[in-house]
Design a protein around this motif. Structure first.
Motif, PDB file in Angstrom:
ATOM      1  N   LEU A   1       0.542   4.265  -2.654  1.00 18.01           N
ATOM      2  CA  LEU A   1       0.214   5.609  -2.160  1.00 18.01           C
ATOM      3  C   LEU A   1       1.303   6.616  -2.526  1.00 18.01           C
ATOM      4  O   LEU A   1       1.012   7.791  -2.758  1.00 18.01           O
ATOM      5  CB  LEU A   1       0.022   5.571  -0.638  1.00 18.01           C
ATOM      6  CG  LEU A   1      -1.316   4.981  -0.184  1.00 18.01           C
ATOM      7  CD1 LEU A   1      -1.262   4.572   1.289  1.00 18.01           C
ATOM      8  CD2 LEU A   1      -2.450   5.990  -0.406  1.00 18.01           C
TER       9      LEU A   1
ATOM     10  N   GLU B   1       0.831  -1.204   0.000  1.00 15.34           N
ATOM     11  CA  GLU B   1       0.000   0.000   0.000  1.00 15.34           C
ATOM     12  C   GLU B   1       0.865   1.253   0.000  1.00 15.34           C
ATOM     13  O   GLU B   1       0.541   2.242  -0.662  1.00 15.34           O
ATOM     14  CB  GLU B   1      -0.941   0.000   1.218  1.00 15.34           C
ATOM     15  CG  GLU B   1      -2.084  -1.000   1.090  1.00 15.34           C
ATOM     16  CD  GLU B   1      -2.888  -1.159   2.367  1.00 15.34           C
ATOM     17  OE1 GLU B   1      -4.063  -1.531   2.256  1.00 15.34           O
ATOM     18  OE2 GLU B   1      -2.345  -0.918   3.472  1.00 15.34           O
TER      19      GLU B   1
ATOM     20  N   GLU C   1       0.348   7.768  -5.961  1.00 12.97           N
ATOM     21  CA  GLU C   1      -0.911   8.534  -5.949  1.00 12.97           C
ATOM     22  C   GLU C   1      -0.735   9.903  -5.306  1.00 12.97           C
ATOM     23  O   GLU C   1      -1.184  10.922  -5.832  1.00 12.97           O
ATOM     24  CB  GLU C   1      -1.981   7.776  -5.160  1.00 12.97           C
ATOM     25  CG  GLU C   1      -2.569   6.596  -5.896  1.00 12.97           C
ATOM     26  CD  GLU C   1      -3.505   5.785  -5.001  1.00 12.97           C
ATOM     27  OE1 GLU C   1      -3.876   6.282  -3.915  1.00 12.97           O
ATOM     28  OE2 GLU C   1      -3.847   4.658  -5.385  1.00 12.97           O
ATOM     29  N   ILE C   2      -0.093   9.927  -4.153  1.00  9.03           N
ATOM     30  CA  ILE C   2       0.052  11.192  -3.427  1.00  9.03           C
ATOM     31  C   ILE C   2       0.991  12.128  -4.188  1.00  9.03           C
ATOM     32  O   ILE C   2       0.725  13.326  -4.321  1.00  9.03           O
ATOM     33  CB  ILE C   2       0.529  10.934  -1.980  1.00  9.03           C
ATOM     34  CG1 ILE C   2      -0.586  10.208  -1.223  1.00  9.03           C
ATOM     35  CG2 ILE C   2       0.910  12.231  -1.279  1.00  9.03           C
ATOM     36  CD1 ILE C   2      -0.222   9.765   0.177  1.00  9.03           C
TER      37      ILE C   2
END
Lengths: 95, 496
Positions: A27, A23, A30-31
């Motif tokens: 992330l 994860e 994405e972030i």
């Protein structure tokens, strides 16, 4: 702005959300993508501009400093996953 | 007997007062419609038939004794973001689990005090974060609309918009007369636009936020989604109030909004902001905008080109402000006081396990971004800067109000999309709110009115934005669009 995996883990810790290694990798991308996108705000000159704290110019209302509510411990603890005689029960915090 | 579920709220009110049918009959018609449709649409996460019928019986007694209140016996859907006393409230998040409030939201209480009947709690994106109602822990809502492909109806499941997707789907599918909704970046207007319904986000401070599950406190506002402009005006008049329990609620009398419906727009100055002609806007949205200009002109309004130069920065600034405020607001979900709890070896691990299990992907993403932009050393670069950009966006509008009374734009760049089409790319999903988010950032009221159908046969809306507390102008101009465009009832009830 690119965030690395260590940063993702640090903010997840700050936000008190457990994330797995996989994860954290997802992330990270994405972030970073979202932070890169909001970076267009750098084009805006905000010199001398006050931050907006209120959308309409109203003064915060004051009221008398008196008790207006209370004596509802049953209601307050009714939805607690674990409670005992109006106390919330949590794992031991202080040894 | 006519299908009672197809009535407008205003017509249902007249029918009840004229004793053409009873509140119980009306409520039963909607409960039957929900039972048939909900397995297909998933619009309601908790129908409350017993509660609804009890309220309807009281309404019938009041109608009989001549003590009817303004919304007596009118069945509504209620977004599951509003706390309901004794009735499970989840914000469609696992983390709230079986949370059952011991109090009622002020907006809800206002509606029930006015005699409205609650049919049940409506689905929404988890914590109202989303533009397609695909992030709900109860699963996505399916739009009652289907698109045309190659001359016939396509079976692809379309989204009803979000976050108030249960509200928009239920109203357009005739599962309630109207519904409550909330709007932080477009969550009333965008779902209304793509389902052929009317949705209004009032001025920040017009409706109390007390008892509404908080997402981004400086942006959140409640409002109705309804079948007509008149219905929306009737409902907003009852939802709005000054509330000492919300310090940002404004102490100003609520005007009679329905009186504005049908008033002339002769001489009304309508602004057309050039910055809303964005890349990626569909040609049909652009054509619809041009038609809206002609309709208002034909009704006597004057049209003026204006500039709102900071428009393009509204959405990126929103995606700093909203996650920052959500990370603060959602800090309360700790597995201790209410909702889900996933035990860990100590208190911190209990928090971490609970929040990992309780928050969905989009909510987690926003909490993490918010935590990051508020973390030590970044506050000035992100949150403070975004709040300054907000001031500039508001100044753009202040400048515009010197020459115009209302601003006309499309509500969304394109019509409804299918489930899964945008859920893989957060930024593509965020762009759904590109035209609606400015009103939240500046605190202004905005309405979306159905204005036409796309080439796929699905609805498109036009948005009007007005000065603070000038909702009456939105209803007045909105009615002109509704009169010119006509209404867009669902062409078929494919689940029946």
């Amino acid at each position: 702005m690119q965030v690395d995996e260590a940063t993702v883990k640090r903010i997840a810790r700050l936000a008190r959300i457990k994330i797995t290694e996989d994860e954290a990798k997802g992330l990270e991308a994405e972030i970073s993508g979202i932070l890169n996108w909001v970076e267009q705000l750098d084009e805006v000159d905000v010199g001398g501009v006050e931050p907006m704290t209120r959308v309409v110019p109203i003064k915060l209302k004051m009221r008398d400093d008196v008790v207006t509510d209370g004596e509802i411990a049953d209601d307050v603890t009714r939805n607690a996953p674990l409670s005992d005689e109006h106390f919330y029960v949590v794992p031991k915090v202080v040894e | 007997m006519t299908d009672l579920t197809k009535l407008t709220l205003a017509d249902a009110r007249d029918g009840l007062l004229a004793k053409k049918f009873s509140a119980v009959e009306l409520t039963q018609a909607f409960l039957a419609a929900i039972e048939a449709a909900n397995p297909h649409l998933n619009a309601f996460v908790l129908p409350t038939p017993d509660h609804a019928l009890a309220q309807a019986r009281e309404s019938d007694a009041r109608l009989a004794s001549g003590t009817a209140r303004p919304l007596e016996g009118l069945p509504l859907g209620h977004k599951d973001l509003f706390c309901t006393k004794g009735i499970r409230t989840t914000a469609c998040s696992r983390i709230l689990d079986e949370f059952t409030p011991t109090y009622e939201s002020t907006v809800g209480q206002n509606l029930w005090d006015a005699g409205a009947v609650m049919l049940g709690k409506l689905n929404n994106d988890e914590f109202a974060m989303g533009s397609s109602n695909e992030t709900s822990c109860f699963g996505p809502v399916v739009s009652p609309w289907r698109r045309m492909r190659n001359g016939h109806r396509d079976n692809a499941k379309l989204v009803p918009g979000g976050s108030s997707g249960g509200s928009s789907a239920a109203v357009s599918a005739n599962l309630c007369l109207a519904a409550t909704a909330t709007d932080t970046g477009g969550s009333i207007r965008q779902p209304a636009a793509i389902t052929g319904t009317v949705g209004i986000k009032p001025t920040y401070g017009r409706c109390s936020r007390w008892g509404i599950v908080a997402f981004a406190s400086s942006l959140d506002q409640a409002g109705p989604i309804a079948k007509t402009v008149r219905d929306a005006a009737i409902l907003l008049g009852q939802m709005a109030s000054h509330d000492p329990k919300d310090s940002t609620s404004v102490d100003a009398a609520v005007p009679d909004y329905s009186a504005a419906v049908g008033q002339s727009v002769k001489g009304l100055r309508v602004g057309i902001p050039k910055e809303y002609r964005v890349d990626g806007m569909s040609a049909e949205a652009d054509q619809l905008w041009a038609r809206g200009i002609e309709w208002l002109k034909a009704a006597g309004a004057t049209i003026h080109d204006i500039s709102l130069p900071h428009t393009k920065y509204a959405l990126p600034a929103y995606y700093i402000v909203a996650p920052a405020e959500c990370s603060s607001n959602l800090a309360r979900y700790d597995g201790v006081r209410y909702g889900l709890r996933m035990p860990g070896k100590d208190l911190i691990e209990t928090y971490e396990n609970t929040r990992a299990a309780g928050f969905g992907k989009e909510v987690r993403r926003r909490v993490l971004i918010g935590t990051y932009v508020l973390s030590a050393g970044y506050y000035d670069a992100y949150y403070l800067k975004a709040q300054k950009v907000r001031t500039l966006i508001k100044r753009d509008f202040d400048e515009a109000w010197k020459t115009v009374d209302v601003v006309l734009t499309p509500t969304t760049p394109s019509p409804a999309f299918a489930q899964g089409e945008k859920s893989g790319d957060p930024v593509a999903m965020y762009l759904e709110d590109i035209f609606t988010v400015t009103a939240n950032m500046a605190g202004l009221p905005g309405i979306s009115v159905p204005a036409g159908l796309s080439s796929e046969g699905t609805p498109l809306g036009l948005q009007l934005i007005a000065k603070p507390f000038d909702e009456a102008t939105l209803f007045r101009a909105g009615q002109v669009i509704e009169d010119a465009a006509g209404r867009f009832p669902l062409p078929e009830r494919w689940w029946a």
